[in-house]
Motif scaffolding. Structure first.
Motif, mmCIF file in Angstrom:
data_model
loop_
_atom_site.group_PDB
_atom_site.id
_atom_site.type_symbol
_atom_site.label_atom_id
_atom_site.label_comp_id
_atom_site.label_asym_id
_atom_site.label_seq_id
_atom_site.Cartn_x
_atom_site.Cartn_y
_atom_site.Cartn_z
ATOM 1 N N VAL A 184 83.692 -5.003 -64.105
ATOM 2 C CA VAL A 184 84.054 -6.358 -64.515
ATOM 3 C C VAL A 184 83.180 -7.370 -63.788
ATOM 4 N N GLY A 185 82.590 -8.293 -64.548
ATOM 5 C CA GLY A 185 81.811 -9.382 -63.962
ATOM 6 C C GLY A 185 82.339 -10.724 -64.408
ATOM 7 N N ASP A 186 82.179 -11.723 -63.545
ATOM 8 C CA ASP A 186 82.651 -13.086 -63.833
ATOM 9 C C ASP A 186 81.575 -14.038 -63.325
ATOM 10 N N PHE A 187 80.949 -14.763 -64.235
ATOM 11 C CA PHE A 187 79.854 -15.667 -63.865
ATOM 12 C C PHE A 187 80.213 -17.105 -64.219
ATOM 13 N N GLY A 188 79.679 -18.046 -63.412
ATOM 14 C CA GLY A 188 79.776 -19.472 -63.745
ATOM 15 C C GLY A 188 78.370 -20.047 -63.860
ATOM 16 N N LEU A 189 78.105 -20.778 -64.938
ATOM 17 C CA LEU A 189 76.797 -21.417 -65.121
ATOM 18 C C LEU A 189 77.005 -22.924 -65.151
ATOM 19 N N GLY A 190 76.380 -23.622 -64.206
ATOM 20 C CA GLY A 190 76.520 -25.078 -64.122
ATOM 21 C C GLY A 190 75.183 -25.759 -64.386
ATOM 22 N N PHE A 191 75.167 -26.724 -65.310
ATOM 23 C CA PHE A 191 73.937 -27.444 -65.679
ATOM 24 C C PHE A 191 74.053 -28.891 -65.243
ATOM 25 N N ARG A 192 73.008 -29.381 -64.584
ATOM 26 C CA ARG A 192 72.958 -30.798 -64.202
ATOM 27 C C ARG A 192 71.705 -31.409 -64.831
ATOM 28 N N GLY A 193 71.920 -32.371 -65.750
ATOM 29 C CA GLY A 193 70.801 -33.043 -66.407
ATOM 30 C C GLY A 193 70.698 -34.487 -65.968
ATOM 31 N N VAL A 194 70.285 -35.357 -66.902
ATOM 32 C CA VAL A 194 70.122 -36.784 -66.595
ATOM 33 C C VAL A 194 70.892 -37.582 -67.638
ATOM 34 N N THR A 229 79.038 -2.683 -73.452
ATOM 35 C CA THR A 229 78.782 -3.953 -72.775
ATOM 36 C C THR A 229 79.247 -5.116 -73.645
ATOM 37 N N THR A 230 80.216 -5.882 -73.132
ATOM 38 C CA THR A 230 80.655 -7.076 -73.848
ATOM 39 C C THR A 230 80.425 -8.296 -72.963
ATOM 40 N N VAL A 231 80.073 -9.417 -73.588
ATOM 41 C CA VAL A 231 79.802 -10.667 -72.868
ATOM 42 C C VAL A 231 80.447 -11.789 -73.667
ATOM 43 N N SER A 232 81.278 -12.597 -72.985
ATOM 44 C CA SER A 232 81.962 -13.676 -73.687
ATOM 45 C C SER A 232 82.006 -14.930 -72.837
ATOM 46 N N PRO A 246 74.704 -36.260 -71.959
ATOM 47 C CA PRO A 246 75.526 -35.685 -70.885
ATOM 48 C C PRO A 246 74.706 -35.145 -69.709
ATOM 49 N N ALA A 247 75.144 -35.516 -68.517
ATOM 50 C CA ALA A 247 74.467 -35.052 -67.302
ATOM 51 C C ALA A 247 75.058 -33.746 -66.780
ATOM 52 N N GLU A 248 76.299 -33.415 -67.191
ATOM 53 C CA GLU A 248 76.974 -32.239 -66.640
ATOM 54 C C GLU A 248 77.502 -31.352 -67.751
ATOM 55 N N CYS A 249 77.355 -30.058 -67.565
ATOM 56 C CA CYS A 249 78.051 -29.087 -68.432
ATOM 57 C C CYS A 249 78.128 -27.765 -67.676
ATOM 58 N N SER A 250 79.257 -27.065 -67.821
ATOM 59 C CA SER A 250 79.374 -25.755 -67.180
ATOM 60 C C SER A 250 80.194 -24.827 -68.068
ATOM 61 N N PHE A 251 79.944 -23.531 -67.936
ATOM 62 C CA PHE A 251 80.785 -22.568 -68.652
ATOM 63 C C PHE A 251 80.932 -21.279 -67.847
ATOM 64 N N GLN A 252 81.982 -20.503 -68.208
ATOM 65 C CA GLN A 252 82.267 -19.242 -67.528
ATOM 66 C C GLN A 252 82.089 -18.080 -68.484
ATOM 67 N N VAL A 253 81.641 -16.980 -67.931
ATOM 68 C CA VAL A 253 81.309 -15.801 -68.736
ATOM 69 C C VAL A 253 82.038 -14.577 -68.196
ATOM 70 N N ASP A 254 82.721 -13.854 -69.068
ATOM 71 C CA ASP A 254 83.352 -12.578 -68.725
ATOM 72 C C ASP A 254 82.436 -11.455 -69.207
ATOM 73 N N VAL A 255 82.119 -10.533 -68.301
ATOM 74 C CA VAL A 255 81.227 -9.413 -68.624
ATOM 75 C C VAL A 255 81.964 -8.105 -68.351
ATOM 76 N N ARG A 256 81.895 -7.161 -69.279
ATOM 77 C CA ARG A 256 82.450 -5.812 -69.067
ATOM 78 C C ARG A 256 81.357 -4.807 -69.354
ATOM 79 N N VAL A 257 81.213 -3.842 -68.458
ATOM 80 C CA VAL A 257 80.145 -2.844 -68.629
ATOM 81 C C VAL A 257 80.666 -1.448 -68.333
#
Ligand SMILES: [Zn+2]
Length: 374
Positions: A184-194, A229-232, A246-257
């Motif tokens: 099981v994997g759990d990732f967070g991706l955070g984007f900072r723009g202008v 392998t599933t990724v959501s 938008p200057a900010e956006c983030s999302f979370q990803v569930d990974v199963r392998v």
């Protein structure tokens, strides 16, 4: 005298004694959040282990280790147990320990106080004749919350073991062993723009949402469901107003392998993501929490041995790869691991949690033979 042939030993364990021990452990409430309750369960187990001439050691973080005949002549057999349950204090008032017919009910009976009792009675049945190199048993305080304090001890013990036997319960209402578990994997991706006015000066903005949108599709394209392998992307948030780039956006990803290779492939690909617009900055957090427990050669051999022993004892064991994790996920990459050797029953984490008394003795006899022969 019976005319039918007797099944190959060991003798049936003392079911009444196992029930009494199970009751003693269940009637000590031990949620993962309460080190005092967990410690009382460990004290009871330590008393029984010492009665079997086990040497007890308290490890940092609350794990206890019991050694039976560990003499350095060979790598010991490792048994994994946990003393904590998911049940909060007060559960016994509505879910008291009770026996109805062939079932013993109560919080933690199936997951896994029945497994602790099974391990001790299997050790008792060896009658002091420890296998070459002896037996090491770990009793951990925090499996139900991810094993943060015990993972290092579990991995160190697995590195030095010739086989790992996990006494989590078998598949519900069966003798089926657990021969694999997904990672099981759990990732967070955070984007900072202008940020910029979407009408007056859109060219001065750098959209974090646009970058996140590309990244969601790129990440989900890493899925390979045909090999497990599933990724959501399951949660996304971003932006501040409809007319603002938008200057900010983030999302979370569930990974199963299903394999470590796949876990590494997906992790590396996520960590290598680059925003298309160089003005947008990306931060990746998280990773693989539990590695996959693969049905690899070591587990295959242990499972085949368990099936052969069960056949000699007069019953059948199946095997299943399951989705949920256990401490076996940590040991499977390090040593041959077989899971589901605890107490048969049903209702893990549910109000009807129980151990099946009509199946328990056979499962303990199987465990006794495995400890002695792996
Ligand atoms: Zn468990």
């Amino acid at each position: 005298m019976s005319s039918s042939p007797q099944p190959a030993g060991p003798p049936a364990p003392d079911l009444q004694a196992m029930l009494a021990d199970l009751r003693a452990l269940v009637e000590i409430e031990s949620p993962s959040t309460d080190p005092v309750g967990v410690g009382r369960v460990m004290d009871a187990v330590e008393g029984w282990a010492r009665a079997l001439h086990g040497q007890a050691h308290a490890l940092p973080g609350g794990t206890r280790q019991f050694n039976f005949g560990v003499d350095g002549s060979a790598r010991p057999v490792l048994i994994l147990t946990h003393a904590d349950t998911v049940w909060p204090h007060g559960t016994l008032q509505t879910m008291p320990f009770r026996v109805e017919g062939d079932r013993a009910y109560g919080p933690g009976t199936y997951d896994m106080k029945g497994g602790i009792v099974a391990a001790l009675h299997a050790l008792r049945a060896l009658n002091g004749e420890w296998p070459r190199g002896g037996v090491r048993m770990l009793l951990t305080p925090d499996e139900e919350t991810g094993s943060a304090s015990s993972r290092g001890h579990i991995e160190a013990a697995a590195r030095g073991a010739r086989a790992v036997l996990v006494v989590e319960p078998p598949v519900a209402n069966s003798h089926a062993l657990k021969i694999g578990r997904k990672g099981v994997g759990d990732f967070g991706l955070g984007f900072r723009g202008v940020a910029s006015h979407a009408g007056n000066k859109p060219e001065e903005g750098a959209s974090a949402i646009t970058e996140a949108a590309h990244a969601v599709l790129a990440v989900q394209a890493l899925a390979q469901p045909e090999i497990g392998t599933t990724v959501s992307a399951g949660l996304i948030r971003g932006g501040s107003a409809g007319n603002v780039i938008p200057a900010e956006c983030s999302f979370q990803v569930d990974v199963r392998v299903s394999t470590l290779e796949e876990g590494e492939r997906v992790t590396q690909a996520i960590e290598a993501l680059k925003p298309r617009d160089p003005r947008v900055h990306l931060t990746v957090t998280g990773g693989l929490n539990r590695p996959p427990f693969e049905f690899g050669p070591g587990t295959r051999a242990l499972f085949a041995q368990a099936q052969a022993i069960a056949a000699e004892l007069g019953f059948t064991v199946g095997g299943e790869v399951v989705g949920g994790g256990s401490d076996g996920n940590f040991t499977a990459p390090l040593a041959p691991t077989l899971d589901g050797l605890g107490a048969p029953g049903d209702g893990a984490h549910a109000a009807h949690e129980h151990v099946r008394l009509d199946r328990w003795s056979d499962h303990v006899r199987l465990l006794t033979r495995l400890i002695g022969e792996v």
